[in-house]
Motif scaffolding. Sequence first.
Motif, PDB file in Angstrom:
ATOM      1  N   LYS A  32       0.898  -1.258   0.053  1.00 16.12           N
ATOM      2  CA  LYS A  32       0.112  -0.158   0.099  1.00 16.12           C
ATOM      3  C   LYS A  32       0.930   1.314  -0.177  1.00 16.12           C
ATOM      4  O   LYS A  32       0.626   2.312  -0.694  1.00 16.12           O
ATOM      5  CB  LYS A  32      -0.850   0.152   1.133  1.00 16.12           C
ATOM      6  CG  LYS A  32      -1.879   1.174   1.339  1.00 16.12           C
ATOM      7  CD  LYS A  32      -2.814   1.184   2.585  1.00 16.12           C
ATOM      8  CE  LYS A  32      -3.679   2.393   2.639  1.00 16.12           C
ATOM      9  NZ  LYS A  32      -4.626   2.053   3.648  1.00 16.12           N
ATOM     10  N   THR A  33       1.883   1.215   0.723  1.00 17.08           N
ATOM     11  CA  THR A  33       2.729   2.465   0.724  1.00 17.08           C
ATOM     12  C   THR A  33       3.678   2.616  -0.609  1.00 17.08           C
ATOM     13  O   THR A  33       3.624   3.684  -0.988  1.00 17.08           O
ATOM     14  CB  THR A  33       3.744   2.321   1.971  1.00 17.08           C
ATOM     15  OG1 THR A  33       3.323   2.011   3.169  1.00 17.08           O
ATOM     16  CG2 THR A  33       4.780   3.359   2.202  1.00 17.08           C
ATOM     17  N   LEU A  34       3.950   1.518  -1.098  1.00 16.66           N
ATOM     18  CA  LEU A  34       4.644   1.570  -2.291  1.00 16.66           C
ATOM     19  C   LEU A  34       3.912   2.160  -3.695  1.00 16.66           C
ATOM     20  O   LEU A  34       4.383   2.691  -4.489  1.00 16.66           O
ATOM     21  CB  LEU A  34       5.436   0.297  -2.518  1.00 16.66           C
ATOM     22  CG  LEU A  34       6.327  -0.508  -1.759  1.00 16.66           C
ATOM     23  CD1 LEU A  34       6.810  -1.625  -2.329  1.00 16.66           C
ATOM     24  CD2 LEU A  34       7.710   0.747  -1.317  1.00 16.66           C
ATOM     25  N   GLU A  37       0.459   7.403  -3.978  1.00 14.93           N
ATOM     26  CA  GLU A  37       0.871   8.701  -4.685  1.00 14.93           C
ATOM     27  C   GLU A  37       1.064   9.855  -3.300  1.00 14.93           C
ATOM     28  O   GLU A  37       0.596  10.225  -2.787  1.00 14.93           O
ATOM     29  CB  GLU A  37      -0.217   9.242  -5.326  1.00 14.93           C
ATOM     30  CG  GLU A  37       0.422  10.701  -6.006  1.00 14.93           C
ATOM     31  CD  GLU A  37       1.497  10.333  -7.198  1.00 14.93           C
ATOM     32  OE1 GLU A  37       2.566  11.135  -7.221  1.00 14.93           O
ATOM     33  OE2 GLU A  37       1.518   9.320  -7.736  1.00 14.93           O
ATOM     34  N   PRO A  38       2.562   9.967  -3.165  1.00 12.92           N
ATOM     35  CA  PRO A  38       3.055  10.866  -2.054  1.00 12.92           C
ATOM     36  C   PRO A  38       2.342  12.292  -2.184  1.00 12.92           C
ATOM     37  O   PRO A  38       2.373  13.047  -3.135  1.00 12.92           O
ATOM     38  CB  PRO A  38       4.348  11.138  -2.245  1.00 12.92           C
ATOM     39  CG  PRO A  38       4.975   9.691  -3.050  1.00 12.92           C
ATOM     40  CD  PRO A  38       3.657   9.524  -4.138  1.00 12.92           C
ATOM     41  N   ARG A  39       1.675  12.729  -1.107  1.00 10.93           N
ATOM     42  CA  ARG A  39       1.032  13.974  -1.022  1.00 10.93           C
ATOM     43  C   ARG A  39       1.965  15.185  -0.700  1.00 10.93           C
ATOM     44  O   ARG A  39       1.892  16.395  -1.027  1.00 10.93           O
ATOM     45  CB  ARG A  39      -0.068  13.914  -0.209  1.00 10.93           C
ATOM     46  CG  ARG A  39      -1.291  13.244  -0.768  1.00 10.93           C
ATOM     47  CD  ARG A  39      -2.473  13.147   0.234  1.00 10.93           C
ATOM     48  NE  ARG A  39      -2.028  12.531   1.534  1.00 10.93           N
ATOM     49  CZ  ARG A  39      -2.843  12.557   2.456  1.00 10.93           C
ATOM     50  NH1 ARG A  39      -4.011  13.236   2.405  1.00 10.93           N
ATOM     51  NH2 ARG A  39      -2.482  12.260   3.778  1.00 10.93           N
ATOM     52  N   THR A  40       3.096  14.662  -0.008  1.00  8.48           N
ATOM     53  CA  THR A  40       4.191  15.390   0.581  1.00  8.48           C
ATOM     54  C   THR A  40       5.573  15.152   0.244  1.00  8.48           C
ATOM     55  O   THR A  40       5.721  13.960   0.260  1.00  8.48           O
ATOM     56  CB  THR A  40       3.755  15.925   2.208  1.00  8.48           C
ATOM     57  OG1 THR A  40       4.078  14.802   2.849  1.00  8.48           O
ATOM     58  CG2 THR A  40       2.619  16.501   2.385  1.00  8.48           C
ATOM     59  N   GLU A  41       6.497  15.922   0.552  1.00 10.93           N
ATOM     60  CA  GLU A  41       8.002  15.187   0.439  1.00 10.93           C
ATOM     61  C   GLU A  41       8.271  14.504   1.720  1.00 10.93           C
ATOM     62  O   GLU A  41       9.007  13.583   1.509  1.00 10.93           O
ATOM     63  CB  GLU A  41       8.896  16.790   0.586  1.00 10.93           C
ATOM     64  CG  GLU A  41      10.479  16.148   0.229  1.00 10.93           C
ATOM     65  CD  GLU A  41      11.006  17.490  -0.122  1.00 10.93           C
ATOM     66  OE1 GLU A  41      11.835  17.576  -1.144  1.00 10.93           O
ATOM     67  OE2 GLU A  41      11.284  18.514   0.825  1.00 10.93           O
ATOM     68  N   ALA A  45       9.647  10.635   1.134  1.00 11.28           N
ATOM     69  CA  ALA A  45      10.766  10.297   1.869  1.00 11.28           C
ATOM     70  C   ALA A  45      10.785   8.979   2.658  1.00 11.28           C
ATOM     71  O   ALA A  45      11.458   8.111   2.517  1.00 11.28           O
ATOM     72  CB  ALA A  45      11.332  11.356   2.890  1.00 11.28           C
ATOM     73  N   PHE A  46       9.453   8.782   3.184  1.00 14.84           N
ATOM     74  CA  PHE A  46       9.119   7.657   3.869  1.00 14.84           C
ATOM     75  C   PHE A  46       9.056   6.471   2.870  1.00 14.84           C
ATOM     76  O   PHE A  46       9.335   5.377   3.090  1.00 14.84           O
ATOM     77  CB  PHE A  46       7.689   7.895   4.502  1.00 14.84           C
ATOM     78  CG  PHE A  46       7.388   6.479   5.225  1.00 14.84           C
ATOM     79  CD1 PHE A  46       7.906   5.898   6.582  1.00 14.84           C
ATOM     80  CD2 PHE A  46       6.292   5.982   4.782  1.00 14.84           C
ATOM     81  CE1 PHE A  46       7.636   4.833   7.237  1.00 14.84           C
ATOM     82  CE2 PHE A  46       5.861   4.847   5.358  1.00 14.84           C
ATOM     83  CZ  PHE A  46       6.475   4.137   6.493  1.00 14.84           C
TER      84      PHE A  46
END
Length: 242
Positions: A32-34, A37-41, A45-46
């Motif tokens: 799920k993490t991979l 879609e990242p919303r923030t930097e 990073a995570f």
Amino acid sequence: MVAVHRVVFSARAPKLAQRILEFEFTREHVLKTLHAEPRTELDRAFQTIVRNRVNRGGILAPGAGLVKHGEGGRGLAQRWYPETLAQRIMVLSAHQDRVRVTQGDALNILEQTPFSPGTVIFVDPPYTAGAKSAGKRLYTHHALDHERLFRACAGLRVPWLMTHEHDPNVMALAWQNGLSWRSVKMVSGHNVTARELVVGRDFRWAEGLGSLLLPGTVTQPSLFGPDNNLEQVETTAEYPPQ
């Protein structure tokens, strides 16, 4: 990786460390993490750290596979040590006032580096100068003008050191630019012992390091030598030849 460096060397480092400590490490949560879609930097990073920990060899390039069995049968979790990761992030973050993260053309930066007392440069380019370079499949951004890189390093007015792949093409580039190299042992992500090159202006500073730098012969590199046999390749050279 830029997002990781920017977050680690900023006031957001504690949030990144805390997210790592609180992450429930299951295959479902990892996937799920991979795929998110990242919303923030901070999110990016995570996600990058998780990807680095669960991909085989830590490879971030598209198409890299996930760890299957891992050491001791730990599977995906073989390289997930949250306490250690969080601690390292905070140790690095403590020096944030001494670090500036720049995202840009490294060759331009090298070519414009002025002389400044106390400045030392370490250069670690993608290993893509050889005919069978692993870097072409390990890195998304692997294209590099290696001839320009060596010219830029040869023109630096500050101390510097470069690591590069153990390849005749790299030796030739060093020789053409009046540089020296040494062969050193390294262990790959698959626990295979191999060799890579350390390139510099000269190695008088390393005379007391003993077995760290492998012995070799003062010679101009041959592009047609037995480079498939690491025990026979002459891999040490000084410029100009003695």
